[in-house]
Scaffold this active site. Sequence first.
Site, PDB file in Angstrom:
ATOM      1  N   GLU A 152      39.467  32.916  39.156  1.00  0.00           N
ATOM      2  CA  GLU A 152      38.223  32.126  39.157  1.00  0.00           C
ATOM      3  C   GLU A 152      38.495  30.664  38.828  1.00  0.00           C
ATOM      4  OE1 GLU A 152      35.338  34.254  36.753  1.00  0.00           O
ATOM      5  OE2 GLU A 152      35.206  35.816  38.297  1.00  0.00           O
ATOM      6  N   ASN A 205      41.645  38.867  40.962  1.00  0.00           N
ATOM      7  CA  ASN A 205      40.747  37.732  41.231  1.00  0.00           C
ATOM      8  C   ASN A 205      41.071  36.547  40.331  1.00  0.00           C
ATOM      9  OD1 ASN A 205      39.652  39.446  39.181  1.00  0.00           O
ATOM     10  ND2 ASN A 205      37.632  38.531  39.422  1.00  0.00           N
ATOM     11  N   CYS A 247      38.869  36.267  45.541  1.00  0.00           N
ATOM     12  CA  CYS A 247      38.799  37.709  45.270  1.00  0.00           C
ATOM     13  C   CYS A 247      40.193  38.328  45.165  1.00  0.00           C
ATOM     14  CB  CYS A 247      38.034  38.410  46.384  1.00  0.00           C
ATOM     15  SG  CYS A 247      36.281  37.973  46.468  1.00  0.00           S
ATOM     16  N   GLU A 280      41.410  41.244  46.225  1.00  0.00           N
ATOM     17  CA  GLU A 280      42.007  41.881  47.400  1.00  0.00           C
ATOM     18  C   GLU A 280      42.545  40.847  48.381  1.00  0.00           C
ATOM     19  OE1 GLU A 280      38.889  41.925  46.225  1.00  0.00           O
ATOM     20  OE2 GLU A 280      37.607  43.108  47.541  1.00  0.00           O
ATOM     21  N   CYS A 306      35.783  39.528  52.076  1.00  0.00           N
ATOM     22  CA  CYS A 306      37.022  40.309  52.012  1.00  0.00           C
ATOM     23  C   CYS A 306      37.086  41.334  53.139  1.00  0.00           C
ATOM     24  CB  CYS A 306      37.154  40.981  50.649  1.00  0.00           C
ATOM     25  SG  CYS A 306      37.581  39.780  49.363  1.00  0.00           S
ATOM     26  N   CYS A 324      33.517  42.618  48.990  1.00  0.00           N
ATOM     27  CA  CYS A 324      32.481  41.698  49.474  1.00  0.00           C
ATOM     28  C   CYS A 324      32.667  41.465  50.977  1.00  0.00           C
ATOM     29  CB  CYS A 324      32.536  40.373  48.708  1.00  0.00           C
ATOM     30  SG  CYS A 324      33.914  39.308  49.170  1.00  0.00           S
TER      31      CYS A 324
HETATM   32  N1  THU Z   1      35.398  39.671  43.517  1.00  0.00           N
HETATM   33  C1  THU Z   1      36.535  40.216  44.028  1.00  0.00           C
HETATM   34  O1  THU Z   1      37.642  39.964  43.519  1.00  0.00           O
HETATM   35  N2  THU Z   1      36.435  41.032  45.107  1.00  0.00           N
HETATM   36  C2  THU Z   1      35.266  41.352  45.725  1.00  0.00           C
HETATM   37  O2  THU Z   1      35.280  42.017  46.758  1.00  0.00           O
HETATM   38  C3  THU Z   1      33.991  40.926  45.143  1.00  0.00           C
HETATM   39  C4  THU Z   1      34.070  39.936  44.048  1.00  0.00           C
HETATM   40  C5  THU Z   1      35.516  38.772  42.366  1.00  0.00           C
HETATM   41  C6  THU Z   1      35.188  37.334  42.668  1.00  0.00           C
HETATM   42  C7  THU Z   1      34.766  36.828  41.325  1.00  0.00           C
HETATM   43  O3  THU Z   1      35.908  36.440  40.589  1.00  0.00           O
HETATM   44  C8  THU Z   1      34.150  38.036  40.649  1.00  0.00           C
HETATM   45  O4  THU Z   1      34.615  39.162  41.362  1.00  0.00           O
HETATM   46  C9  THU Z   1      32.627  38.048  40.628  1.00  0.00           C
HETATM   47  O5  THU Z   1      32.107  37.829  41.893  1.00  0.00           O
END
Ligand code: THU
Length: 160
Positions: A64, A62, A73, A75, A115, A112
Amino acid sequence: MKVIPVGFSYKVYTSSDEMDAADRELVDTAISQLDHAYAPYSNFHVGAAARLQNGEIFIGSNQENASYPLCMCGERVALYNAAAHRPDIPVTAVAIVIKNKKMPISGPVSPCGACRQVISEYENKHHHKIRILLKSDPSEIYEVDSIADLLPLGFNGSFL
Ligand code: THU
């Protein structure tokens, strides 16, 4: 009126030692990506690895941003990485591993909704199921046979 039940089963491995060597490698690759996550705002690290039908693995984590909606995210980074390099080769499995640096998470965390939709797109594109391997660091491992299990009645390109 009728009621249509929807349900699925998934496998639980207490350790990656119980998995076949290829899946263990995929999970270990996702674990190795936890340190590549850029997550200064959430401290929630996600490492991911996508396996292609030809055996190759593409990684992601991930990423940010101070402008929160721009966060991506792990994945999705792995899947877009795979699609950018090998657009015509089906994805067969994705491993997603999380580590929350602020508090321990005892079990695997599911992808999430966004994704799930993106994984579903590639499953439909290639007409090939994508197995999902989920793990927290540390935890047991869940294996789901297809993203369709996690996204019942999903939206797809056949409606367009
Ligand atoms: N995140 C993911 O990488 N994958 C997911 O399926 C859920 C959330 C990341 C996004 C963000 O950087 C952090 O987790 C918190 O939401």
